[in-house]
Design a protein around this motif. Structure first.
Motif, PDB file in Angstrom:
ATOM      1  N   THR A 149       2.417  -1.602  32.549  1.00 55.83           N
ATOM      2  CA  THR A 149       2.512  -0.434  33.424  1.00 55.83           C
ATOM      3  C   THR A 149       3.451   0.633  32.874  1.00 55.83           C
ATOM      4  OG1 THR A 149       4.020  -1.799  34.755  1.00 55.83           O
ATOM      5  CG2 THR A 149       1.802  -1.478  35.606  1.00 55.83           C
ATOM      6  N   HIS A 150       3.901   0.446  31.629  1.00 61.62           N
ATOM      7  CA  HIS A 150       4.684   1.458  30.904  1.00 61.62           C
ATOM      8  C   HIS A 150       6.002   1.793  31.603  1.00 61.62           C
ATOM      9  CE1 HIS A 150       0.644   3.057  29.014  1.00 61.62           C
ATOM     10  NE2 HIS A 150       0.890   1.776  28.757  1.00 61.62           N
ATOM     11  N   HIS A 151       6.523   0.870  32.372  1.00 62.64           N
ATOM     12  CA  HIS A 151       7.794   1.085  33.053  1.00 62.64           C
ATOM     13  C   HIS A 151       8.948   0.788  32.100  1.00 62.64           C
ATOM     14  CE1 HIS A 151       6.687  -3.151  33.424  1.00 62.64           C
ATOM     15  NE2 HIS A 151       7.955  -3.447  33.649  1.00 62.64           N
ATOM     16  N   PHE A 152      10.119   1.256  32.444  1.00 65.03           N
ATOM     17  CA  PHE A 152      11.299   0.946  31.632  1.00 65.03           C
ATOM     18  C   PHE A 152      12.538   0.891  32.517  1.00 65.03           C
ATOM     19  CE2 PHE A 152      10.665   5.526  31.518  1.00 65.03           C
ATOM     20  CZ  PHE A 152      11.933   6.045  31.789  1.00 65.03           C
ATOM     21  N   PHE A 153      13.504   0.108  32.061  1.00 68.59           N
ATOM     22  CA  PHE A 153      14.796  -0.027  32.746  1.00 68.59           C
ATOM     23  C   PHE A 153      15.894   0.232  31.728  1.00 68.59           C
ATOM     24  CE2 PHE A 153      12.071  -3.421  34.717  1.00 68.59           C
ATOM     25  CZ  PHE A 153      11.843  -2.770  35.922  1.00 68.59           C
ATOM     26  N   HIS A 154      16.725   1.241  31.965  1.00 65.22           N
ATOM     27  CA  HIS A 154      17.776   1.551  31.003  1.00 65.22           C
ATOM     28  C   HIS A 154      18.784   0.417  30.868  1.00 65.22           C
ATOM     29  CE1 HIS A 154      16.853   5.614  29.713  1.00 65.22           C
ATOM     30  NE2 HIS A 154      16.502   5.911  30.953  1.00 65.22           N
ATOM     31  N   GLU A 155      19.058  -0.255  31.977  1.00 64.99           N
ATOM     32  CA  GLU A 155      20.020  -1.365  31.940  1.00 64.99           C
ATOM     33  C   GLU A 155      19.451  -2.614  32.600  1.00 64.99           C
ATOM     34  OE1 GLU A 155      23.505   0.300  33.746  1.00 64.99           O
ATOM     35  OE2 GLU A 155      24.137   1.248  31.876  1.00 64.99           O
ATOM     36  N   GLY A 156      18.144  -2.736  32.569  1.00 62.18           N
ATOM     37  CA  GLY A 156      17.502  -3.883  33.184  1.00 62.18           C
ATOM     38  C   GLY A 156      17.457  -3.762  34.704  1.00 62.18           C
ATOM     39  N   LYS A 157      16.781  -4.702  35.308  1.00 64.40           N
ATOM     40  CA  LYS A 157      16.733  -4.784  36.773  1.00 64.40           C
ATOM     41  C   LYS A 157      16.838  -6.258  37.150  1.00 64.40           C
ATOM     42  CE  LYS A 157      13.850  -3.729  40.805  1.00 64.40           C
ATOM     43  NZ  LYS A 157      12.581  -3.129  41.300  1.00 64.40           N
ATOM     44  N   LYS A 158      17.892  -6.587  37.863  1.00 67.07           N
ATOM     45  CA  LYS A 158      18.107  -7.989  38.236  1.00 67.07           C
ATOM     46  C   LYS A 158      17.649  -8.230  39.665  1.00 67.07           C
ATOM     47  CE  LYS A 158      21.380 -11.774  37.750  1.00 67.07           C
ATOM     48  NZ  LYS A 158      22.722 -12.191  37.324  1.00 67.07           N
ATOM     49  N   ILE A 159      16.793  -9.236  39.828  1.00 62.92           N
ATOM     50  CA  ILE A 159      16.344  -9.669  41.151  1.00 62.92           C
ATOM     51  C   ILE A 159      16.688 -11.151  41.273  1.00 62.92           C
ATOM     52  CG2 ILE A 159      14.402  -9.939  42.720  1.00 62.92           C
ATOM     53  CD1 ILE A 159      12.969  -7.691  41.278  1.00 62.92           C
ATOM     54  N   HIS A 160      17.535 -11.464  42.226  1.00 63.43           N
ATOM     55  CA  HIS A 160      18.055 -12.829  42.368  1.00 63.43           C
ATOM     56  C   HIS A 160      18.733 -13.223  41.055  1.00 63.43           C
ATOM     57  CE1 HIS A 160      15.899 -12.594  46.051  1.00 63.43           C
ATOM     58  NE2 HIS A 160      14.699 -12.777  45.521  1.00 63.43           N
ATOM     59  N   ASN A 161      18.266 -14.286  40.421  1.00 58.29           N
ATOM     60  CA  ASN A 161      18.909 -14.718  39.174  1.00 58.29           C
ATOM     61  C   ASN A 161      18.105 -14.355  37.923  1.00 58.29           C
ATOM     62  OD1 ASN A 161      21.171 -15.980  40.405  1.00 58.29           O
ATOM     63  ND2 ASN A 161      19.857 -17.702  40.980  1.00 58.29           N
ATOM     64  N   THR A 162      17.065 -13.556  38.106  1.00 57.73           N
ATOM     65  CA  THR A 162      16.193 -13.203  36.975  1.00 57.73           C
ATOM     66  C   THR A 162      16.431 -11.754  36.568  1.00 57.73           C
ATOM     67  OG1 THR A 162      14.489 -14.733  37.755  1.00 57.73           O
ATOM     68  CG2 THR A 162      13.818 -13.055  36.167  1.00 57.73           C
ATOM     69  N   MET A 163      16.595 -11.540  35.274  1.00 61.56           N
ATOM     70  CA  MET A 163      16.739 -10.188  34.739  1.00 61.56           C
ATOM     71  C   MET A 163      15.390  -9.711  34.219  1.00 61.56           C
ATOM     72  SD  MET A 163      18.719  -7.610  34.196  1.00 61.56           S
ATOM     73  CE  MET A 163      20.435  -8.181  34.186  1.00 61.56           C
ATOM     74  N   MET A 164      15.048  -8.451  34.532  1.00 59.85           N
ATOM     75  CA  MET A 164      13.825  -7.833  34.032  1.00 59.85           C
ATOM     76  C   MET A 164      14.207  -6.730  33.050  1.00 59.85           C
ATOM     77  SD  MET A 164      11.962  -7.491  37.745  1.00 59.85           S
ATOM     78  CE  MET A 164      10.534  -6.602  37.125  1.00 59.85           C
ATOM     79  N   ALA A 165      13.464  -6.660  31.929  1.00 61.37           N
ATOM     80  CA  ALA A 165      13.675  -5.612  30.930  1.00 61.37           C
ATOM     81  C   ALA A 165      12.317  -5.083  30.488  1.00 61.37           C
ATOM     82  CB  ALA A 165      14.453  -6.152  29.736  1.00 61.37           C
TER      83      ALA A 165
END
Length: 453
Positions: free
Chosen positions: A203-219
């Motif tokens: 989906t061509h999304h991006f996170f400059h510093e990641g996105k943490k949900i609960h204990n999982t980090m998304m990059a």
């Protein structure tokens, strides 16, 4: 013992090679730097690295892209829909034949659910200090389209659960390379809290510093190589720190001139696509504002190929004229670079009439279109074949006969209209038939050869 691990990731490059020299230089420099410090480095790509809009990719059917990944010493990649459903079976099956990296796709199978020899469902890497990192991957669930090409695709979350269960007692960290898109990644976090890191795509999304949900980090790193993703990890018996960041490619140095690099790839592709397919006695022109010789010819070709009751396409598909003289595969590729397949849909007469009258609206011409396989700029006007549309008195005739509201008709068009929201009637149709692996340019080539015979 605590140790530091460095992860670099790319996604959705889509054969946009304008940033590749900088990415390649950056990855080589960083890998050398970390290894000199005695620390582990992993480089992953999360799919759609190739896209057949580019002549270099088209000419090599993606194998040139594999060579570029080799040169940058990637550890592993997964596939996106541009690898998975824009290549004929034989070309995907041989795409990674010369790869120096692993291909991880947990939910891709051969018929009868046999796993291809070149695919791994997961890999467990052991670090310098003995920690184990499990990596698995899943790709977008376009089951019907994969099946038409000869593959089987299992449901991603079902497959993911199996691979996570296999790894859970052996690893200190779990990473998923996901070509599912941000919404499914968020769902993945809720279903599988044992995942430490999701490297996202599609989906061509991006996170400059990641996105943490609960204990999982998304990059995730956007699209077209605008960013290179980096995740710094501190590991003990589990990750104590997972910190993503993005490097903006525009500000990275390059040891190679980007324009020269792009020209070289373009030249290679043009040479590979130099095969003559037809000879024209007159130039065939195009226009986005209304009917033109080329768009009409494409519409007629699609009608003959699909054998429907009528055919509808947009003129924005045609991007160049075809000049008088010999026509090569490269010429047709430049005219129709889209990874778009023909398809037919079944509609009632009432639904078909609504679609055709809606297509007559003048607002379409300058509408910008992004995604869905479209590699042009604007929608353009709509043209049709096998049908007469009288907008003023809202009449539609097929073979000279007024359309019957309750009768079922078959409309040929492009697959982008079955995925997009432009025509709800087409999107909702319960009977859709996709013609694969042929793209629109293959149909045009077939038509031109017939005209030359």
């Amino acid at each position: 013992m605590k140790e530091k691990v460095h992860i670099y990731h790319t996604n959705d490059l889509h054969s946009h090679f304008e940033n590749w020299p900088k990415i390649q230089s950056f990855l080589a420099e960083r890998k050398s730097f970390h290894e000199a410090a005695g620390e582990d480095v992993f480089i992953f790509d999360c799919g759609d690295f190739m896209d057949r809009w580019h002549p270099f990719t088209e000419g090599s059917m993606g194998k040139g892209n594999t060579k570029l990944l080799n040169e940058s010493q990637y550890n592993a990649v997964t596939i996106g829909n541009n690898e998975g459903i824009t290549l004929p079976f034989e070309d995907l099956d041989s795409l990674y034949k010369e790869a120096n990296f692993e291909v991880i796709v947990a939910n891709l199978y051969l018929p009868e659910y046999k796993r291809p020899e070149w695919v791994r469902p997961y890999i467990i890497y052991e670090t310098i200090h003995g920690h184990k990192i499990g990596v698995t991957a899943v790709t977008t669930y376009y089951q019907k389209l994969y099946k038409l090409l000869g593959w089987e695709l299992s449901e991603p979350f079902t497959e993911l659960e199996m691979q996570l269960n296999r790894m859970k007692d052996e690893v200190d960290m779990i990473i998923v390379l996901s070509h599912l898109g941000i919404h499914d990644d968020e769902k993945m976090v809720e279903l599988f809290p044992q995942i430490d890191l999701i490297l996202g795509a599609h989906t061509h999304h991006f996170f400059h510093e990641g996105k943490k949900i609960h204990n999982t980090m998304m990059a995730a790193a956007g699209k077209y190589g605008r960013f290179v993703g980096y995740v710094e990890v501190e590991l003990m018996s589990e990750p104590t720190i997972i910190q993503p960041t993005l490097f903006e490619t525009a500000f990275l140095p390059s040891k190679t001139d980007e324009e020269s690099f792009e020209r070289e790839l373009e030249t290679i592709g043009k040479r590979q696509l130099a095969k003559k397919v037809a000879h024209l006695h007159n130039t065939l022109e195009f226009s986005w504002n209304g009917p033109s010789t080329l768009a009409n010819l494409l519409c007629e070709a699609l009608h003959e190929w699909c054998n429907p009751d009528c055919t509808l396409i947009n003129t924005g598909l045609v991007l160049t004229s075809l000049r008088k003289g010999n026509v090569t595969k490269y010429d047709i590729h430049q005219m129709l670079p889209h990874p778009i397949n023909p398809c037919t849909v079944e509609l009632t007469g009432a639904e078909l009439k609504e679609v055709l009258l809606h297509a007559e609206d003048g607002d379409w011409v300058d509408l910008e279109v992004i995604g869905l396989g479209f590699r042009g700029s604007v929608m353009g006007a709509f043209i049709h074949y096998g049908v007469e549309v009288e907008k003023n008195n809202r009449q539609v005739l097929i073979k000279g006969t007024p359309i019957e509201p309750e009768k079922t008709y078959t409309l040929a068009t492009t697959d982008m209209f079955t995925f997009g929201r432009f025509f709800p009637e087409i999107r909702r149709s319960e009977v859709k038939n996709y013609f694969m692996p042929e793209f629109l340019r293959d149909i045009m080539e077939w038509k031109l050869k017939r005209l030359n015979d």
